[in-house]
Structures are given as structure tokens and as C-alpha cells.
Design a protein around this motif. Sequence first.
Motif, short mmCIF file in Angstrom:
data_model
loop_
_atom_site.label_atom_id
_atom_site.label_comp_id
_atom_site.label_asym_id
_atom_site.label_seq_id
_atom_site.Cartn_x
_atom_site.Cartn_y
_atom_site.Cartn_z
N PRO A 189 0.80 -1.23 0.00
CA PRO A 189 0.00 0.00 0.00
C PRO A 189 0.83 1.27 0.00
CG PRO A 189 -0.43 -1.32 1.99
CD PRO A 189 0.65 -2.00 1.24
N PRO A 250 -7.77 0.00 -3.28
CA PRO A 250 -6.47 -0.68 -3.38
C PRO A 250 -5.57 0.12 -4.32
CG PRO A 250 -8.29 -2.18 -3.88
CD PRO A 250 -8.87 -0.80 -3.82
N THR A 252 -1.08 1.83 -4.60
CA THR A 252 0.21 2.02 -3.92
C THR A 252 0.53 3.50 -3.90
OG1 THR A 252 1.08 -0.14 -4.56
CG2 THR A 252 2.69 1.53 -4.00
#
Length: 257
Positions: A189, A250, A252
Amino acid sequence: MIVIKLGGSVITDKSSYRTFRKSVVSRLCREIKESGKDVIVVHGAGSFGHILAKENRLNDGFKDEKQIDAVARVCYDTRELSSMVVECLIEAGIPAISVPTGSCFYMEDRKLKIDDDYIIKSMLGKGIMPVMFGDVVQDKKLGFAICSGDQIVEILSDRLDAERVIFVSDIDGLYTSDPKSDPDSKLIPTVDKDTLNKIDTRTSVDDVTGGVREKMVTMLRMCNSKRDCILVNGTVQGRLLSLLKGEEVPCTRAKSE
Ligand code: IP8
């Protein structure tokens, strides 16, 4: 201002020459419109650029006359791709104009130079979105070179003082290993320099401007205490919109030191 890079892996099928994903791009443009946010779109070249650029070693610069036909062909293809992206933006209700990087700007030893950003700022001032893209660009040292959309994103984010940069790709974010071949890989993440050095980010798809690792390095360079940098999956319906609305998805995020 939010800078969004629509990656070549999401707007085209990277393994098949000149395959545009019209329905995906149309949906993403509608999501951008629906968010109501102040956005500028940059896009990659995908199979409209990388296949011929690699075959003809265009990123090495001018080596022999045989490359010239490929330079013209790739520029033709990337302009066609950009017209299709812009058509989707206009259909979604976003007035946009394609600004071909290789026709408006130059490079010096593979570094993009935008000495004068009048064209970009003048369009923005009128409520028009200038759309730049990965392209073959004239290079003062190498003759020509490949400019990736990521380089454009980096310059625009600084010039326009972007508070957020979003890279839209065909994966949920950075994984501990290649999720396409390893079922045990896990989504990361938040990434910093140390995490990046520990993971395997090789990709199987041919790409003359680097894969996920290069993207993460760029993201880490670009983020700071005032600027968020995020990689998100654009192939999942509604995910970009949720992210733009500030919802948890979801993805990064690059973390500044
Ligand atoms: O798809 C590459 O741009 P990118 C441009 O943003 C060419 O890496 C022509 C291969």
C-alpha cells in the motif's frame, strides 16, 4: 491540480500493435469528468510506440538512416492514439487538445526541456485540457530520443504545482513480486526507497522506457509533503473515480522521506 497519467498498459493492449482500448478510455474519461476535479491528462504510448521503438532502437538516438522511417511511423501512431484519447475526453464533456510532445518541445541527452510553457498554460487558462504524451522527440545531443509520459508528468507537476499525481495502470499497485506470474505476491500500500530496493519488479512486457520499478522511482522522486503520488488500477470500473473522490481503494502510494 491533479496530474493523471493514463498508462499505455491501460489505454492499449501492449502486446498487440496499435490496439486501442476505446471502452476503457471512454470510461476513465467519464470518471474524471464525474469527479469534478481539476485534472490534466498525460498518456503513454503503449503498443502505438513501444513495439516499433524497440525494434528500431529509437531510444539509442540516431544511429543510421534506417531508423528514420520508424521515427516518422511512431510519431504518426502516437498522434493517432492521442487523437483517440482526446476524442474520448471530448465525448465525456472535457474540452481537450492534443499537444504532441515531439512537435512542441525538445530533449537534451534524453531530458525533456519545456523552456516555454505558454501553450499549456494558455489552454488551461481557457478551460481547455492540453494532452501531452510519450513520443519520439528531437534531441539536441542524440538526434532524437524517446520521451516517456512519466517525464512529462514530472515536469507538469512542478510547473502546475500539482497536489496529486495519479498513475493509472493495469495493476492494483506495486506487488512484492510479479502478480501476473506469482499467485502469492502481495500488494504494497505504501512504498519508500527501502521497500523498493527489496522487491522484484521485473516485468514480462517489452517497454523501452522501463517498467514498474522505473515508475516507482519516478513516483518517489515526485512526491513530497505537499504532493501525493499514487499508482492505481484503471481496468477496474469506478476505482479512479473513488480515488479522485478521496475514498479508500487498493493502490500504492509513494511515501516521501
Ligand atoms: O509509454 C513512451 O512513452 P510511455 C513513448 O509513457 C514511446 O513510456 C514512443 C515509446
